[in-house]
Design a protein around this motif. Structure first.
Motif, PDB file in Angstrom:
ATOM      1  N   GLU A  58       0.852  -1.183   0.000  1.00  0.00           N
ATOM      2  CA  GLU A  58       0.000   0.000   0.000  1.00  0.00           C
ATOM      3  C   GLU A  58       0.884   1.226   0.000  1.00  0.00           C
ATOM      4  O   GLU A  58       1.746   1.390   0.856  1.00  0.00           O
ATOM      5  CB  GLU A  58      -0.914  -0.009   1.225  1.00  0.00           C
ATOM      6  N   LEU A  59       0.673   2.077  -0.985  1.00  0.00           N
ATOM      7  CA  LEU A  59       1.420   3.326  -1.104  1.00  0.00           C
ATOM      8  C   LEU A  59       0.425   4.464  -1.269  1.00  0.00           C
ATOM      9  O   LEU A  59      -0.421   4.421  -2.171  1.00  0.00           O
ATOM     10  CB  LEU A  59       2.356   3.290  -2.317  1.00  0.00           C
ATOM     11  N   GLY A  61      -2.189   5.238   0.223  1.00  0.00           N
ATOM     12  CA  GLY A  61      -3.587   4.843   0.291  1.00  0.00           C
ATOM     13  C   GLY A  61      -4.078   3.991  -0.862  1.00  0.00           C
ATOM     14  O   GLY A  61      -5.257   3.668  -0.936  1.00  0.00           O
ATOM     15  N   LYS A  62      -3.182   3.623  -1.780  1.00  0.00           N
ATOM     16  CA  LYS A  62      -3.571   2.802  -2.926  1.00  0.00           C
ATOM     17  C   LYS A  62      -2.904   1.431  -2.811  1.00  0.00           C
ATOM     18  O   LYS A  62      -1.793   1.304  -2.309  1.00  0.00           O
ATOM     19  CB  LYS A  62      -3.159   3.477  -4.227  1.00  0.00           C
ATOM     20  N   ILE A  63      -3.592   0.405  -3.308  1.00  0.00           N
ATOM     21  CA  ILE A  63      -3.091  -0.964  -3.214  1.00  0.00           C
ATOM     22  C   ILE A  63      -2.475  -1.367  -4.552  1.00  0.00           C
ATOM     23  O   ILE A  63      -3.082  -1.181  -5.606  1.00  0.00           O
ATOM     24  CB  ILE A  63      -4.224  -1.929  -2.833  1.00  0.00           C
ATOM     25  N   PHE A  64      -1.253  -1.916  -4.480  1.00  0.00           N
ATOM     26  CA  PHE A  64      -0.531  -2.360  -5.666  1.00  0.00           C
ATOM     27  C   PHE A  64      -0.083  -3.802  -5.492  1.00  0.00           C
ATOM     28  O   PHE A  64       0.149  -4.272  -4.373  1.00  0.00           O
ATOM     29  CB  PHE A  64       0.712  -1.489  -5.905  1.00  0.00           C
ATOM     30  N   THR A  65       0.062  -4.486  -6.611  1.00  0.00           N
ATOM     31  CA  THR A  65       0.598  -5.837  -6.630  1.00  0.00           C
ATOM     32  C   THR A  65       1.590  -5.914  -7.779  1.00  0.00           C
ATOM     33  O   THR A  65       1.935  -4.895  -8.367  1.00  0.00           O
ATOM     34  CB  THR A  65      -0.543  -6.880  -6.750  1.00  0.00           C
ATOM     35  N   SER A  66       2.060  -7.102  -8.105  1.00  0.00           N
ATOM     36  CA  SER A  66       3.034  -7.253  -9.187  1.00  0.00           C
ATOM     37  C   SER A  66       2.722  -8.502 -10.005  1.00  0.00           C
ATOM     38  O   SER A  66       1.933  -9.354  -9.590  1.00  0.00           O
ATOM     39  CB  SER A  66       4.450  -7.357  -8.618  1.00  0.00           C
ATOM     40  N   ARG A  67       3.358  -8.591 -11.151  1.00  0.00           N
ATOM     41  CA  ARG A  67       3.198  -9.762 -12.016  1.00  0.00           C
ATOM     42  C   ARG A  67       3.631 -11.027 -11.285  1.00  0.00           C
ATOM     43  O   ARG A  67       2.960 -12.059 -11.351  1.00  0.00           O
ATOM     44  CB  ARG A  67       4.042  -9.557 -13.273  1.00  0.00           C
ATOM     45  N   SER A  68       4.711 -10.966 -10.530  1.00  0.00           N
ATOM     46  CA  SER A  68       5.183 -12.157  -9.813  1.00  0.00           C
ATOM     47  C   SER A  68       4.213 -12.543  -8.693  1.00  0.00           C
ATOM     48  O   SER A  68       3.980 -13.735  -8.448  1.00  0.00           O
ATOM     49  CB  SER A  68       6.601 -11.961  -9.271  1.00  0.00           C
ATOM     50  N   ALA A  69       3.599 -11.561  -8.015  1.00  0.00           N
ATOM     51  CA  ALA A  69       2.623 -11.873  -6.971  1.00  0.00           C
ATOM     52  C   ALA A  69       1.373 -12.519  -7.574  1.00  0.00           C
ATOM     53  O   ALA A  69       0.809 -13.454  -7.001  1.00  0.00           O
ATOM     54  CB  ALA A  69       2.246 -10.608  -6.206  1.00  0.00           C
TER      55      ALA A  69
END
Length: 105
Positions: A58-59, A61-69
Motif C-alpha cells: 500500500e502506497l 492509500g492505494k493498493i498495488f501488486t506485481s506480475r510475480s505476486a
C-alpha cells in the motif's frame, strides 16, 4: 496499442512486457491478466488480498501488486476435504439427512 481505458495497459497490453516486480494497481492487474473480466475481476483480486492469497503493498492509500505476486496467487493448491484453508480450519458442513461423520484422531 490495445483498447484499454487504462493508459499503462494500453501502452503495454501483454504481461510479458511488464517487469515481474513492477507495481500494478488492482484494476491494471485485472485488465492485464484477465482482459475479459473472466474469471477474475478487481473485486476478485480484493477478495484475494483480504484472504491473504495475493501479496500487495500500500502506497499513499492505494493498493498495488506485481506480475510475480499474481503468478504466485495463481498456482493451484490441492487440498484434501477438511484441510485448513488460508490458515484456519475449514468448516465441513454435514449433508442433509445424515449424521456428521465421527472426528478422526
Amino acid at each position: 496499442m490495445s483498447n484499454s481505458s487504462l493508459p499503462r495497459i494500453a501502452e503495454r497490453p501483454l504481461p510479458s512486457l511488464w517487469d515481474p516486480d513492477e507495481l500494478l494497481s488492482l484494476p491494471e492487474a485485472a485488465e492485464l491478466f484477465w482482459p475479459s473480466g473472466f474469471p477474475i475481476t478487481v473485486t476478485g483480486l480484493r477478495t484475494a488480498v483480504r484472504d491473504g492469497k495475493l501479496e500487495v503493498c500500500e502506497l499513499n492509500g492505494k493498493i498495488f501488486t506485481s506480475r510475480s505476486a499474481i503468478g504466485r496467487m495463481s498456482r493451484c493448491e490441492f487440498r484434501r476435504r477438511g484441510a485448513e484453508v488460508a490458515g484456519r480450519p475449514r468448516e465441513v458442513k454435514p449433508r442433509r439427512g445424515r449424521p456428521p461423520a465421527p472426528a478422526r484422531a
